[in-house]
Scaffold this active site. Structure first.
Site, PDB file in Angstrom:
ATOM      1  N   SER A  44     -12.823  -2.507  -3.961  1.00 25.24           N
ATOM      2  CA  SER A  44     -13.151  -3.678  -4.871  1.00 25.24           C
ATOM      3  C   SER A  44     -14.487  -3.948  -5.462  1.00 25.24           C
ATOM      4  O   SER A  44     -15.690  -4.465  -4.503  1.00 25.24           O
ATOM      5  CB  SER A  44     -12.691  -4.665  -4.465  1.00 25.24           C
TER       6      SER A  44
HETATM    7  N1  SAH Z   1      -9.679  -3.133  -0.051  1.00 21.44           N
HETATM    8  C1  SAH Z   1     -10.441  -1.828  -0.401  1.00 21.44           C
HETATM    9  C2  SAH Z   1      -9.769  -1.467  -1.314  1.00 21.44           C
HETATM   10  C3  SAH Z   1      -9.444   0.053  -1.744  1.00 21.44           C
HETATM   11  S1  SAH Z   1      -8.611   0.679  -3.463  1.00 21.44           S
HETATM   12  C4  SAH Z   1     -11.985  -0.843  -0.189  1.00 21.44           C
HETATM   13  O1  SAH Z   1     -12.717  -2.223  -0.611  1.00 21.44           O
HETATM   14  O2  SAH Z   1     -12.116  -0.418  -0.086  1.00 21.44           O
HETATM   15  C5  SAH Z   1      -6.145   0.258  -2.612  1.00 21.44           C
HETATM   16  C6  SAH Z   1      -6.316   1.067  -1.615  1.00 21.44           C
HETATM   17  O3  SAH Z   1      -4.856   1.117  -1.204  1.00 21.44           O
HETATM   18  C7  SAH Z   1      -6.694   3.154  -1.745  1.00 21.44           C
HETATM   19  O4  SAH Z   1      -7.412   3.414  -0.489  1.00 21.44           O
HETATM   20  C8  SAH Z   1      -5.242   3.777  -2.343  1.00 21.44           C
HETATM   21  O5  SAH Z   1      -5.236   4.801  -1.530  1.00 21.44           O
HETATM   22  C9  SAH Z   1      -4.455   2.217  -1.082  1.00 21.44           C
HETATM   23  N2  SAH Z   1      -3.037   2.404  -1.452  1.00 21.44           N
HETATM   24  C10 SAH Z   1      -2.222   2.825  -2.670  1.00 21.44           C
HETATM   25  N3  SAH Z   1      -1.197   2.535  -2.421  1.00 21.44           N
HETATM   26  C11 SAH Z   1      -0.999   2.286  -0.741  1.00 21.44           C
HETATM   27  C12 SAH Z   1       0.204   1.980  -0.037  1.00 21.44           C
HETATM   28  N4  SAH Z   1       1.837   2.826  -0.437  1.00 21.44           N
HETATM   29  N5  SAH Z   1      -0.124   1.969   1.389  1.00 21.44           N
HETATM   30  C13 SAH Z   1      -0.999   1.822   1.596  1.00 21.44           C
HETATM   31  N6  SAH Z   1      -2.577   1.775   0.601  1.00 21.44           N
HETATM   32  C14 SAH Z   1      -1.781   2.310  -0.270  1.00 21.44           C
END
Ligand code: SAH
Length: 193
Positions: A44
């Site tokens: 993000s």
């Molecule tokens: N705060 C993180 C955001 C990553 S984007 C950063 O700054 O890097 C959101 C993440 O949620 C992705 O890596 C995706 O694979 C994960 N995700 C999606 N659905 C999910 C679920 N049901 N349970 C756990 N993680 C999930």
């Protein structure tokens, strides 16, 4: 840029975003934009992380759940916010991203983080109750199971899909009574449900 309060800004200063992005995107690490981390996912923009963490009021010693570890960048900031006496459990559904986050976080001496591979769509019952829960991916509806994993003064923040965009919701338990506040419109990757 005014998104963070002092505590969030101090924690963010201790975590270098360049340690959490793929090598070829390092030159963009300080640009306030989401960056691709592979597997159709993004880390993000720092401003949205700052704004969510500010609304969530994460304090020292708290037990925190993060759903969607991604790069581990926000995980490291949460770890700084809760301090040595607190704990951060972060759950990520994509196994390769759990490995990516683990390698990124290994650059820091943070001893209060547990990474879990799996779906956090229903929270993480094993680690409950939580003081704070943060969703980094957009749910199609309020994650009621996770709300039930908050303690009596717990708070949860989650982007919920509203068609054209998503809205951030802040859920607060006040002595077990649940209050929900709508915050700003946002764009996140979808939560896999
Ligand atoms: N705060 C993180 C955001 C990553 S984007 C950063 O700054 O890097 C959101 C993440 O949620 C992705 O890596 C995706 O694979 C994960 N995700 C999606 N659905 C999910 C679920 N049901 N349970 C756990 N993680 C999930």
């Amino acid at each position: 840029m005014g998104y963070a309060d002092k505590r969030v800004a101090d924690a963010m200063r201790k975590v270098d975003r360049k340690d959490f992005v793929p090598d070829e995107l390092r030159s963009l690490a300080y640009v306030d934009t989401p960056l691709v981390i592979g597997h159709e996912q993004t880390t993000s923009a720092p401003s949205i992380i700052a704004s969510m963490l500010r609304s969530l009021e994460v304090g020292k010693g708290m037990n925190v759940l993060e759903v969607g570890t991604g790069s581990g960048y926000q995980t490291a900031i949460l770890s700084e916010l809760v301090g040595g006496k607190g704990s951060v459990t972060s759950i990520e559904i994509v196994p390769e991203l759990v490995r990516f986050a683990r390698a990124n976080l290994a650059k820091y001496k943070l001893t209060n983080i547990s990474l879990v591979q799996g779906s956090g769509a229903g929270g993480y019952a094993k680690g409950a109750p939580f003081d704070r829960i943060i969703y980094s991916a957009a749910a199609t509806r309020m994650p009621q199971k996770a709300v039930g994993q908050l303690n009596e003064s717990g708070k949860l923040i989650v982007p919920v899909d509203e068609g054209l965009w998503q809205r951030l919701y802040l859920v607060e338990s006040k002595g077990g009574r649940i209050e929900i506040k709508a915050l700003e419109a946002v764009v996140f990757v979808p939560l896999k449900e």
